[in-house]
Design an enzyme around this catalytic site. Structure first.
Site, PDB file in Angstrom:
ATOM      1  N   PHE A 158      48.104  42.966  29.478  1.00 41.86           N
ATOM      2  CA  PHE A 158      49.155  43.850  29.987  1.00 41.86           C
ATOM      3  C   PHE A 158      49.629  43.449  31.378  1.00 41.86           C
ATOM      4  CE2 PHE A 158      45.730  46.010  32.247  1.00 41.86           C
ATOM      5  CZ  PHE A 158      46.341  46.570  33.363  1.00 41.86           C
ATOM      6  N   LYS A 159      48.786  42.729  32.123  1.00 43.46           N
ATOM      7  CA  LYS A 159      49.170  42.342  33.478  1.00 43.46           C
ATOM      8  C   LYS A 159      50.448  41.493  33.492  1.00 43.46           C
ATOM      9  CE  LYS A 159      45.323  44.273  34.819  1.00 43.46           C
ATOM     10  NZ  LYS A 159      44.219  43.691  35.536  1.00 43.46           N
ATOM     11  N   ASP A 160      50.708  40.783  32.383  1.00 41.48           N
ATOM     12  CA  ASP A 160      51.912  39.949  32.316  1.00 41.48           C
ATOM     13  C   ASP A 160      53.186  40.776  32.462  1.00 41.48           C
ATOM     14  OD1 ASP A 160      50.561  37.507  31.881  1.00 41.48           O
ATOM     15  OD2 ASP A 160      50.457  37.856  29.730  1.00 41.48           O
TER      16      ASP A 160
ATOM     17  N   THR B  60      44.252  40.077  35.786  1.00 43.67           N
ATOM     18  CA  THR B  60      45.258  39.925  36.836  1.00 43.67           C
ATOM     19  C   THR B  60      45.344  38.475  37.302  1.00 43.67           C
ATOM     20  OG1 THR B  60      45.179  42.186  37.676  1.00 43.67           O
ATOM     21  CG2 THR B  60      45.811  40.498  39.240  1.00 43.67           C
TER      22      THR B  60
END
Length: 469
Positions: free
Chosen positions: A111-113, A144
């Site tokens: 999800f960090k993307d 991250t």
């Protein structure tokens, strides 16, 4: 829109200066002077818009036109062009009330993307506009770092150093960071845990002469721009549901360790997304659950779990929530954070705890329950969860929808990133090609002691060598 510090000692600044400052120079976190409200009619009009279009709408409330509209649109389009799903964040129906929003279709399968691809492009944009070198410094519990490195590797005018806890991230997470060979990337593997890495980062940013001399910039969720980008998927989730499903509001389950992902949901709710239940899902490092359930914020006994990205005791974004909880009273926030520093804990009254519980609910998920949830959903629904996403779904199973309504659980990583845990329950999975090829690549990292001085020395060497090229 101007930006200020949760501790009240930073003069109001604009969007780009906020983005570059990262951690506030008084030791607090940057927040907007006010949170804009998006009305129900406008929100309804966003139904059918793409994720990129909704991000454009949300960011336009915050950027003060410091980035021309055409430039912002291009930054956003470029940032999500490489995502594997045309929807960017597809919403998958699991059962009658539960849908999973997959946040992991970016280049590093996490999800960090969603935020960091945009932030990397934004840093490159600012570096070019201002003709300056930007040195990004961050700590990671796994995802991250890989995402941040992916977003800026090889880009002119940017160097990045990421600290990760040695031996405490998954094998794939480690390889995604350390197989990158670009000369503008430095990986430091710290003999400690994530909280140790994060503390070193905070100390380096608090060393204002060092920060200024080397143009240090933040990519962790201490940077408000990252929180803002993450808030967009709550808007998108709401607009992807049918009018019947979202009538009266939605429920969202959020796996989180550093409080950034759920604070993004809290921000979206304050902006106008009708979220009834904002459910915080965590693992056996359950400081955040105890804060919400018992009114005590106190780090206790670090545990290694199957969901290492949530193996965090001190949540970086807790102070942002505290700021709004305290009625945006910077003096009160400063006093409480000083108390936390001195005593190692914060205690809230019964009345205050009730107020916290009106904002958030929480469940911590044991290692055993995490694996059982993965097994159950693969067997019953043919859907494979990673261990972090499984914590979110396990919390949904236990909490149930508040007064009915659709329930969205955030799937934060592709299961291939955590194959060690999934193999424990006898499930074999096929790796995406981009993950499989990592295992044959040479690694590049430096193991360091848990000491600010050693990290600072490594950074100086890195910057000086880079400057001489």
């Amino acid at each position: 829109m101007k930006y200020i510090s949760t501790r009240g000692k930073v003069a109001p600044i604009g969007f780009i200066d906020m983005f570059l400052m990262g951690l506030a120079e008084d030791g607090g976190l940057i927040v907007p002077e006010r949170i804009p409200t998006i009305g129900e009619q406008e929100l309804r009009a966003w139904s059918g818009l793409s994720f990129q279009e909704i991000m454009m709408k949300v960011f336009s409330y915050y950027t003060n036109d410091e980035i021309p509209e055409a430039d912002l649109r291009k930054l956003i389009e470029d940032s999500y062009a490489g995502f594997a799903s045309s929807d960017v964040l597809p919403l998958k129906r699991i059962n009658g009330s539960l849908s999973v929003m997959e946040l992991f279709h970016g280049p590093t399968f996490a999800f960090k993307d969603v935020a960091l691809q945009l932030m990397g492009n934004l840093y490159a944009y600012v570096a070019k506009k201002r003709n300056e070198v930007i040195n990004i410094l961050g700590a990671t519990s796994g995802d991250t770092g890989a995402s941040a490195i992916s977003s800026v590797r090889g880009k002119e005018g940017i160097q990045i150093c990421i600290l990760h806890p040695n031996g405490k991230v998954s094998r794939v997470q480690e390889l995604q960071m350390t197989t990158v060979q670009d000369d503008n990337v430095l990986n430091l593997s710290v003999n400690g845990n994530f909280d140790d890495c994060q503390q070193i980062i905070k100390e380096l940013f608090a060393d204002l002469p060092f920060k200024s001399k080397y143009h240090l910039r933040a990519i962790n969720s201490i940077n408000f721009a990252r929180i803002l980008a993450q808030s967009v998927y709550y808007f998108y989730a709401y607009t992807q549901l049918s009018e019947e499903e979202r009538a009266g509001g939605i429920n969202v389950s959020v796996p989180t360790g550093n409080f950034g992902n759920i604070f993004s949901g809290y921000l979206a709710k304050k902006m106008g997304v009708p979220i009834k239940q904002l459910l915080l899902a965590t693992n056996e490092n359950n400081i955040l659950e105890r804060f919400i359930r018992e009114g005590v914020y106190k780090p206790e006994g670090f545990r290694t779990t199957h969901s290492p990205s949530m193996d965090i005791q001190i949540a970086s974004n807790f102070e942002r929530y505290l700021y709004y909880f305290c009625g945006e009273d910077a003096a009160e926030v400063s006093a409480r954070m000083e108390r936390f520093k001195a005593e190692g804990q914060l205690t809230f009254t019964a009345e205050e705890t009730a107020r916290i519980q009106a904002d958030l609910s929480a469940y911590s998920v044991s290692n055993e329950e995490c694996l059982e949830t993965i097994r159950k959903y693969e067997a019953e629904h043919g859907y494979l969860l990673d261990p972090h996403s499984a914590c979110g779904v396990a919390a949904y199973d236990r909490a149930g929808a508040r007064d009915g309504g659709a329930f969205v659980s955030l799937a934060t990583a592709h299961p291939a990133k955590f194959d060690e845990a999934i193999r424990l329950i006898g499930i074999e999975q096929k790796f995406p090609e981009r993950i499989s090829e990592l295992f044959d690549k040479p690694q590049r990292q430096v193991v360091v002691d848990n000491a600010k001085e050693e990290v600072a020395a490594r950074l100086v060497d890195f910057y000086n060598i880079s400057d001489s090229h």
